[in-house]
Motif scaffolding. Structure first.
Motif, PDB file in Angstrom:
ATOM      1  N   ALA A 150       0.834  -1.205   0.000  1.00 14.40           N
ATOM      2  CA  ALA A 150       0.000   0.000   0.000  1.00 14.40           C
ATOM      3  C   ALA A 150       0.868   1.254   0.000  1.00 14.40           C
ATOM      4  O   ALA A 150       2.088   1.191   0.170  1.00 14.40           O
ATOM      5  CB  ALA A 150      -0.893  -0.016   1.231  1.00 14.40           C
ATOM      6  N   ASP A 151       0.212   2.406  -0.184  1.00 12.83           N
ATOM      7  CA  ASP A 151       0.918   3.690  -0.102  1.00 12.83           C
ATOM      8  C   ASP A 151       0.988   4.189   1.334  1.00 12.83           C
ATOM      9  O   ASP A 151       1.941   4.864   1.716  1.00 12.83           O
ATOM     10  CB  ASP A 151       0.175   4.758  -0.929  1.00 12.83           C
ATOM     11  CG  ASP A 151       0.106   4.400  -2.395  1.00 12.83           C
ATOM     12  OD1 ASP A 151       1.172   4.159  -2.989  1.00 12.83           O
ATOM     13  OD2 ASP A 151      -1.015   4.346  -2.944  1.00 12.83           O
ATOM     14  N   GLU A 152      -0.061   3.881   2.087  1.00 14.94           N
ATOM     15  CA  GLU A 152      -0.185   4.435   3.441  1.00 14.94           C
ATOM     16  C   GLU A 152      -0.700   3.351   4.382  1.00 14.94           C
ATOM     17  O   GLU A 152      -1.419   2.434   3.952  1.00 14.94           O
ATOM     18  CB  GLU A 152      -1.229   5.567   3.452  1.00 14.94           C
ATOM     19  CG  GLU A 152      -0.845   6.808   2.684  1.00 14.94           C
ATOM     20  CD  GLU A 152      -0.382   7.946   3.587  1.00 14.94           C
ATOM     21  OE1 GLU A 152      -0.646   7.905   4.802  1.00 14.94           O
ATOM     22  OE2 GLU A 152       0.257   8.883   3.064  1.00 14.94           O
ATOM     23  N   ILE A 153      -0.368   3.481   5.646  1.00  9.86           N
ATOM     24  CA  ILE A 153      -0.919   2.564   6.651  1.00  9.86           C
ATOM     25  C   ILE A 153      -1.737   3.351   7.670  1.00  9.86           C
ATOM     26  O   ILE A 153      -1.304   4.399   8.161  1.00  9.86           O
ATOM     27  CB  ILE A 153       0.188   1.735   7.324  1.00  9.86           C
ATOM     28  CG1 ILE A 153      -0.440   0.756   8.325  1.00  9.86           C
ATOM     29  CG2 ILE A 153       1.244   2.609   8.012  1.00  9.86           C
ATOM     30  CD1 ILE A 153       0.471  -0.386   8.733  1.00  9.86           C
ATOM     31  N   MET A 154      -2.942   2.849   7.935  1.00  9.49           N
ATOM     32  CA  MET A 154      -3.769   3.415   9.009  1.00  9.49           C
ATOM     33  C   MET A 154      -3.584   2.513  10.227  1.00  9.49           C
ATOM     34  O   MET A 154      -3.770   1.305  10.143  1.00  9.49           O
ATOM     35  CB  MET A 154      -5.243   3.426   8.607  1.00  9.49           C
ATOM     36  CG  MET A 154      -5.567   4.407   7.496  1.00  9.49           C
ATOM     37  SD  MET A 154      -7.300   4.259   6.988  1.00  9.49           S
ATOM     38  CE  MET A 154      -8.148   5.044   8.359  1.00  9.49           C
ATOM     39  N   VAL A 155      -3.204   3.124  11.327  1.00  8.62           N
ATOM     40  CA  VAL A 155      -3.016   2.360  12.562  1.00  8.62           C
ATOM     41  C   VAL A 155      -4.159   2.757  13.482  1.00  8.62           C
ATOM     42  O   VAL A 155      -4.210   3.881  13.982  1.00  8.62           O
ATOM     43  CB  VAL A 155      -1.638   2.669  13.182  1.00  8.62           C
ATOM     44  CG1 VAL A 155      -1.423   1.868  14.449  1.00  8.62           C
ATOM     45  CG2 VAL A 155      -0.538   2.394  12.162  1.00  8.62           C
ATOM     46  N   PHE A 156      -5.099   1.852  13.629  1.00  9.84           N
ATOM     47  CA  PHE A 156      -6.295   2.157  14.401  1.00  9.84           C
ATOM     48  C   PHE A 156      -6.454   1.136  15.515  1.00  9.84           C
ATOM     49  O   PHE A 156      -5.930   0.033  15.431  1.00  9.84           O
ATOM     50  CB  PHE A 156      -7.527   2.188  13.485  1.00  9.84           C
ATOM     51  CG  PHE A 156      -7.810   3.580  12.982  1.00  9.84           C
ATOM     52  CD1 PHE A 156      -6.967   4.161  12.050  1.00  9.84           C
ATOM     53  CD2 PHE A 156      -8.879   4.315  13.470  1.00  9.84           C
ATOM     54  CE1 PHE A 156      -7.187   5.470  11.613  1.00  9.84           C
ATOM     55  CE2 PHE A 156      -9.114   5.615  13.034  1.00  9.84           C
ATOM     56  CZ  PHE A 156      -8.274   6.199  12.106  1.00  9.84           C
ATOM     57  N   PRO A 157      -7.182   1.512  16.571  1.00  5.55           N
ATOM     58  CA  PRO A 157      -7.373   0.556  17.665  1.00  5.55           C
ATOM     59  C   PRO A 157      -8.423  -0.484  17.297  1.00  5.55           C
ATOM     60  O   PRO A 157      -9.349  -0.194  16.551  1.00  5.55           O
ATOM     61  CB  PRO A 157      -7.870   1.430  18.812  1.00  5.55           C
ATOM     62  CG  PRO A 157      -8.360   2.677  18.184  1.00  5.55           C
ATOM     63  CD  PRO A 157      -7.800   2.805  16.819  1.00  5.55           C
ATOM     64  N   SER A 158      -8.253  -1.689  17.802  1.00  8.62           N
ATOM     65  CA  SER A 158      -9.382  -2.611  17.746  1.00  8.62           C
ATOM     66  C   SER A 158     -10.258  -2.216  18.937  1.00  8.62           C
ATOM     67  O   SER A 158      -9.913  -1.338  19.711  1.00  8.62           O
ATOM     68  CB  SER A 158      -8.924  -4.051  17.851  1.00  8.62           C
ATOM     69  OG  SER A 158      -8.627  -4.359  19.170  1.00  8.62           O
ATOM     70  N   THR A 159     -11.380  -2.864  19.115  1.00  9.68           N
ATOM     71  CA  THR A 159     -12.304  -2.376  20.148  1.00  9.68           C
ATOM     72  C   THR A 159     -12.082  -3.050  21.505  1.00  9.68           C
ATOM     73  O   THR A 159     -12.977  -3.070  22.323  1.00  9.68           O
ATOM     74  CB  THR A 159     -13.751  -2.604  19.697  1.00  9.68           C
ATOM     75  OG1 THR A 159     -13.854  -3.971  19.284  1.00  9.68           O
ATOM     76  CG2 THR A 159     -14.142  -1.692  18.585  1.00  9.68           C
ATOM     77  N   VAL A 160     -10.908  -3.628  21.703  1.00 10.54           N
ATOM     78  CA  VAL A 160     -10.733  -4.378  22.952  1.00 10.54           C
ATOM     79  C   VAL A 160      -9.635  -3.784  23.852  1.00 10.54           C
ATOM     80  O   VAL A 160      -9.082  -4.467  24.684  1.00 10.54           O
ATOM     81  CB  VAL A 160     -10.429  -5.870  22.675  1.00 10.54           C
ATOM     82  CG1 VAL A 160     -11.655  -6.577  22.173  1.00 10.54           C
ATOM     83  CG2 VAL A 160      -9.274  -6.029  21.705  1.00 10.54           C
TER      84      VAL A 160
END
Ligand SMILES: Cc1cc2nc3c(=O)[nH]c(=O)nc-3n(C[C@H](O)[C@H](O)[C@H](O)COP(=O)(O)OP(=O)(O)OC[C@H]3O[C@@H](n4cnc5c(N)ncnc54)[C@H](O)[C@@H]3O)c2cc1C
Length: 482
Positions: free
Chosen positions: A197-207
């Motif tokens: 990919a060009d970019e990475i999104m680092v997001f929380p899981s819901t736990v």
């Protein structure tokens, strides 16, 4: 700039520096020519090409509200049911290209960032303007048609303890420092599909637990994959050079990587949530990103079931097994799944409503039901193919056999009721790549887990589902006097 074509995608892939590790090799040359990435890079390029084909342009793109250029339609913020239907048609066209095999066509995460930007107020403005950050990021991704990957979960070290209670508090990616330049992140995340990919999104899981010690892990941000200190450690590739021998693995192995953050600096304008467990835990539901991602996923799943239904019917007909009632019953199971998943989409669109952020949003009841049903029905896709293909799935010699002196034997003994030997082997290789190859094994795991742990999802579904009317009906009958 707007919607790109395949050539532009490949040029960007090869000119973006990234630390991509494949075994003992740090890939420094052209990613799109590397054996592990070549096939899927071409497939992604073909998807981008579809956007700008004159006959598909209206299906695949819309006018950017800022530049007026055509941009990918999965970025479109829907305001009417017609807009939603357009999104569905566009997503189905991309999904059909791979028979629903590619789980991470760009529309999956485009849908997420699109919904989050509409819900920008969710991210707030505490100290920093996170709302403006997510909106600006969405526009940046849309206008440049960037390909996104994402990573949600912490490394699988010890699931019995939170991120701060692991053997080493820096196993899971976390904040180590904040200064005027941004936020420094150290640790790792698993897993990111599509490390090209060009970019990475680092997001929380819901736990994420909300104890004070877990605060540094409650983060959401995005980075170019070229960010200094960011490393991708790939799994063994299932890709193959032969489209005859491995028709799916040769084209659609999206690759999965563990992501390491070696003191990576995230500029402030790329931070969306910082040390805020309450927001981190609610980000997907609170922004309705989950409804739009589930909508995309269900469209892709319909495409996949249709493709498997086609393959399994051809397998049965080819060997004359389609006349047996138990074979018909098993194929019907797949057809029923196709109709069920399609009905969920229809219901979610028919009952769509404008959410509090102004987006026409698929009804969450059917689309969340689709999300929860899929991991339970998807494993049957490969099971039925195996039950019907039986030993034929092993009668698949490598392509080279066709040019040897045993070719007459192959032609004679591999022929089938409806096809010659070469065509029969071709079909059964496809069936094996769908049901039993290492690529198929990864597919099976993907369908079970890509939207999260199905066990915890089902538990959340149970708590969320309004069961009261059903209980009331039973109680009424229990106490009925007549
Ligand atoms: C092919 C593939 C591609 C993927 N791609 C991506 C990607 O691109 N981006 C991304 O972010 N993620 C990706 N994922 C990861 C996906 O999000 C996770 O698999 C999913 O969230 C489950 O987490 P886990 O795999 O760590 O399982 P674990 O959480 O480690 O679970 C292991 C087992 O323990 C049980 N368990 C663990 N904790 C609990 C608990 N608290 N309560 C009850 N049971 C528990 C689970 O039910 C399961 O049976 C991908 C996964 C696969 C298989």
């Amino acid at each position: 700039m707007g919607a790109i074509n395949g050539r532009e995608f490949l040029q960007r892939l090869d000119s973006t520096p990234r630390e991509l590790w494949y075994g003992d090799e740090k890939i420094t040359g052209s990613v799109s020519s590397h054996p592990a990435f070549k096939g899927v890079a071409r497939s992604l390029a073909a998807l981008y090409d579809m956007q700008l084909k004159p006959e598909l342009r209206d299906l695949m793109t819309y006018r950017s509200p800022t530049s007026g250029d055509p941009v990918g339609l999965s970025f479109m913020q829907p305001h009417t049911k017609e807009d939603l239907a357009k999104r569905t048609a566009m997503m189905k066209a991309w999904a059909d290209y791979s028979g629903g095999i590619m789980g991470r066509t760009p529309d999956y995460l485009n849908s997420s960032v699109m919904a989050m930007a509409a819900a920008k107020e969710f991210f707030g403005r505490d100290g920093r303007d996170y709302a403006a950050n997510i909106e600006r990021y969405y526009e940046h991704v849309r206008e440049k048609d960037l390909l996104l990957t994402h990573t949600l979960i912490n490394p699988q070290s010890n699931r019995g303890a939170g991120p701060s209670k692991q053997a080493d508090p820096f196993i899971a990616a976390r904040v180590v420092e904040k200064n005027s330049g941004g936020v420094t992140i150290r640790g790792a995340r698993m897993l990111a599909t599509l490390p090209m990919a060009d970019e990475i999104m680092v997001f929380p899981s819901t736990v994420i637990r909300s104890g004070q010690d877990d605060m540094p892990y409650s983060i959401a941000f995005a980075l170019p994959v070229s960010a200094k200190g960011l490393k991708f450690i790939c799994r063994e590739s299932f890709a193959s050079a032969s489209t005859y021998d491995h028709p799916l693995a040769s084209r659609f192995d999206e690759q999965d990587a563990v992501v390491v953050f070696d003191d990576v600096i995230v500029p402030w304008e790329r931070v969306f949530i910082l040390e805020d467990p309450e927001r981190a835990n609610r980000v997907n539901e609170g922004t309705d990103a989950i409804a739009f991602m589930a909508h995309q996923a269900t469209v892709r799943e319909v495409s996949k079931v249709e493709f498997v239904a086609g393959a399994v019917t051809l397998v049965a007909e080819t060997i004359g097994a389609d006349q047996f009632p138990q074979v018909q019953e098993k194929i019907s199971e797949i057809l029923l799944t196709a109709e069920t998943m399609r009905a969920f989409i229809r219901a979610s669109e028919a009952n769509a409503r404008v959410n509090r952020w102004g987006l026409m949003t698929p009804d969450y009841v059917p689309i969340n039901s689709a999300r929860n049903l899929w991991p339970k029905v998807a494993p049957a896709l490969s099971t039925v193919l195996k039950q019907i293909g039986a030993s034929g799935l092993m009668a698949i010699p490598p392509e080279e056999i066709l040019s040897t002196k045993v070719r007459p034997d192959v032609d004679r003994y591999y022929q089938a009721k409806t096809t010659d030997a070469e065509e029969r082997i071709r079909l059964f290789k496809l069936a094996w790549d769908l049901a039993g190859s290492s690529f198929a094994g990864r597919q099976d795991l993907y369908e079970r887990f890509f939207f999260g742990d199905p066990v915890r999802m089902a538990s959340a579904y149970y708590s969320w589902y309004d069961k009261e009317p059903y209980k009331e009906r039973v109680k009424e009958l229990l106490h009925r006097k007549e």
